[in-house]
Design a protein around this motif. Structure first.
Motif, mmCIF file in Angstrom:
data_model
loop_
_atom_site.group_PDB
_atom_site.id
_atom_site.type_symbol
_atom_site.label_atom_id
_atom_site.label_comp_id
_atom_site.label_asym_id
_atom_site.label_seq_id
_atom_site.Cartn_x
_atom_site.Cartn_y
_atom_site.Cartn_z
ATOM 1 N N PRO A 25 -4.943 7.850 -1.811
ATOM 2 C CA PRO A 25 -5.329 6.685 -2.605
ATOM 3 C C PRO A 25 -6.232 7.034 -3.788
ATOM 4 O O PRO A 25 -6.230 6.330 -4.791
ATOM 5 C CB PRO A 25 -6.044 5.776 -1.605
ATOM 6 C CG PRO A 25 -6.423 6.648 -0.464
ATOM 7 C CD PRO A 25 -5.414 7.756 -0.431
ATOM 8 N N SER A 31 0.830 -1.207 0.000
ATOM 9 C CA SER A 31 0.000 0.000 0.000
ATOM 10 C C SER A 31 0.866 1.260 0.000
ATOM 11 O O SER A 31 0.635 2.193 -0.772
ATOM 12 C CB SER A 31 -0.930 -0.014 1.223
ATOM 13 O OG SER A 31 -1.733 1.129 1.253
ATOM 14 N N ARG A 34 -6.852 -1.152 1.900
ATOM 15 C CA ARG A 34 -6.152 -0.724 3.117
ATOM 16 C C ARG A 34 -5.826 0.766 3.062
ATOM 17 O O ARG A 34 -5.989 1.500 4.045
ATOM 18 C CB ARG A 34 -4.870 -1.551 3.274
ATOM 19 C CG ARG A 34 -3.907 -1.085 4.350
ATOM 20 C CD ARG A 34 -4.508 -1.236 5.742
ATOM 21 N NE ARG A 34 -3.667 -0.654 6.738
ATOM 22 C CZ ARG A 34 -2.783 -1.334 7.471
ATOM 23 N NH1 ARG A 34 -2.661 -2.629 7.309
ATOM 24 N NH2 ARG A 34 -2.054 -0.716 8.354
ATOM 25 N N ALA A 35 -5.378 1.243 1.902
ATOM 26 C CA ALA A 35 -5.043 2.663 1.757
ATOM 27 C C ALA A 35 -6.272 3.544 1.968
ATOM 28 O O ALA A 35 -6.195 4.593 2.621
ATOM 29 C CB ALA A 35 -4.439 2.918 0.374
ATOM 30 N N ALA A 70 -4.410 -3.942 -1.047
ATOM 31 C CA ALA A 70 -3.605 -2.782 -0.644
ATOM 32 C C ALA A 70 -4.372 -1.484 -0.856
ATOM 33 O O ALA A 70 -4.277 -0.554 -0.042
ATOM 34 C CB ALA A 70 -2.291 -2.758 -1.420
#
Length: 197
Positions: free
Chosen positions: A106, A21, A65-66, A62
């Motif tokens: 992100p 990430s 998660r970001a 990822a």
């Protein structure tokens, strides 16, 4: 021992996701290889395939998660203190437009990949970006459906992201600073801090 191994596997997977990430946000998905991710988390490339079927599977996780990390950060900033919703947004705008190096949003970092062939990432990207937009206009005391959101607030969100994209692409060109300042000024005006108009 089995439980310990399972816990270690979960920890290793979490390390890979976190490292990926970070690297994807710093350099972009296409510019980061599986080998680089595994080296960054001090694990072997062979170990990658114990956790993920492909790089694409890791990209999706990822990215999720970001977006979660960004959401937690935005929640913290948009709910800090007893200021008006517009004032909290103006502070977030200022922090977003002039970020610390390596702190890629992100929304920006995963956009090129989501816009490409990555249909699975598109859903994660859409959900994550939509959640950040909702946080932006739906601050405490200002809960409303997106359809009822003040269009000026939505425009500030879009301009904030767009100005940062252009700033990262064009660097420190003088017009970038003017553009960023115009967005920050509008957020401040909505908060009642800045120039009238």
């Amino acid at each position: 021992m089995g439980r310990s191994s399972a816990e270690q596997a979960q920890q290793n997977r979490a390390r890979i996701v976190e490292g990926a990430s970070r690297l994807f946000r710093e350099r972009g998905v296409e510019a980061v290889s599986v080998a680089e991710i595994m080296a960054a988390v001090e694990m072997t490339v062979g170990g990658f395939y114990k956790h993920f079927a492909s790089k694409e599977a890791l990209v999706e996780e990822a990215a999720g998660r970001a977006f979660e990390d960004a959401g937690a950060l935005w929640d913290h900033r948009l709910r800090a203190g007893d200021q008006t919703s517009a004032a909290l947004r103006a502070k977030l705008v200022a922090q977003y437009l002039w970020p610390r190096p390596g702190r890629q949003c992100p929304i920006i970092a995963f956009a090129p990949h989501a816009a490409g062939e990555a249909a699975t990432l598109r859903e994660t990207y859409g959900t994550g970006t939509g959640a950040l937009l909702e946080r932006f206009f739906n601050t405490p005391g200002n809960e409303a459906d997106l359809a009822q959101a003040d269009p000026r607030t939505l425009l500030v969100f879009a301009a904030m992201v767009g100005a940062r994209v252009m700033g990262e692409a064009a660097g420190d060109a003088p017009w970038v600073e003017v553009l960023k300042q115009a967005v920050a000024d509008e957020a401040e005006r909505q908060a009642g801090w800045g120039a009238t108009g």
